[in-house]
Design a protein around this motif. Structure first.
Motif, short mmCIF file in Angstrom:
data_model
loop_
_atom_site.label_atom_id
_atom_site.label_comp_id
_atom_site.label_asym_id
_atom_site.label_seq_id
_atom_site.Cartn_x
_atom_site.Cartn_y
_atom_site.Cartn_z
N ILE A 175 36.74 -18.63 106.59
CA ILE A 175 37.65 -19.26 107.67
C ILE A 175 37.73 -20.33 107.02
N GLU A 228 30.45 -8.98 109.26
CA GLU A 228 29.86 -10.65 108.89
C GLU A 228 28.48 -10.25 108.42
N ASN A 229 28.01 -9.69 108.44
CA ASN A 229 26.95 -10.81 108.36
C ASN A 229 26.57 -10.29 106.52
N VAL A 287 37.22 -8.51 107.78
CA VAL A 287 35.60 -8.04 107.56
C VAL A 287 35.63 -8.37 109.44
N GLN A 288 36.65 -8.70 110.51
CA GLN A 288 35.97 -8.64 111.58
C GLN A 288 36.44 -7.98 112.43
N ASN A 293 27.08 -8.79 119.27
CA ASN A 293 27.11 -9.88 117.93
C ASN A 293 25.84 -10.89 117.13
N ALA A 353 25.15 -13.66 111.00
CA ALA A 353 27.25 -14.54 110.89
C ALA A 353 27.11 -15.25 111.96
N LEU A 364 31.47 -16.24 104.93
CA LEU A 364 32.28 -16.15 105.96
C LEU A 364 32.91 -18.05 106.22
N GLU A 365 31.73 -19.07 106.08
CA GLU A 365 32.30 -19.68 106.89
C GLU A 365 33.23 -20.67 105.71
N VAL A 375 39.53 -12.09 106.32
CA VAL A 375 38.81 -12.34 107.00
C VAL A 375 39.27 -11.35 107.84
#
Length: 153
Positions: free
Chosen positions: A59, A77-78, A71-72, A39, A43, A55-56, A68
């Protein structure tokens, strides 16, 4: 004499830094260290909450919960937190709902991670495009470069 003191001081500092880094990993197996390293990237850095990245924003908006989750599942995410400029063609839940039944469920499976990653990064352009610019580019037949490495019409 002064040179010897300087050398000893520098070596001592290097020793302290090395010991500190080694103690940060104490108690973790190699496998745990590898998993915690998965991780990494922009991101996974806590933001200040003022300047939210794409992304935020996604979310925080229930209309993008399927995006979301995808993407996860794909681990991209990056791609959505790049410092920019960045244009994301982000499908909302309604758009995902128009796909043939079972499509999303099939894509988020681990064995389809590469395919899902390609699809999602093909929705991210590392540039800032206004609607006006997009229309002009479309009229002129220009292609957009996407984060997937592909050009799209």
């Amino acid at each position: 004499m002064k040179t010897k003191i300087l050398i000893i001081t520098v070596l001592g500092l290097f020793g302290l830094i090395a010991c500190n880094q080694a103690s940060e990993n104490d108690g973790q197996s190699n496998e745990e260290q590898e998993l915690s390293g998965s991780n990494k990237g922009q991101a996974f850095i806590e933001s200040d909450g003022f300047d939210k990245n794409v992304l935020e924003v996604a979310i925080g908006n229930e209309d993008f919960s399927t995006l979301v989750a995808a993407v996860q599942a794909a681990g991209v995410e990056n791609a959505l937190v790049n410092a920019g400029p960045l244009t994301v063609f982000a499908p909302n839940n309604t758009a995902f709902g128009k796909l043939p039944e079972g499509t999303v469920e099939e894509l988020v499976k681990e064995e389809n991670k590469a395919k899902l990653s390609y699809i999602l990064t093909n929705h991210v352009a590392p540039a800032n495009y206004t609607i006006k610019t997009l229309i002009k580019n479309a009229e002129k037949g220009r292609k957009l470069y996407m984060a997937s490495g592909e050009y799209v019409d």
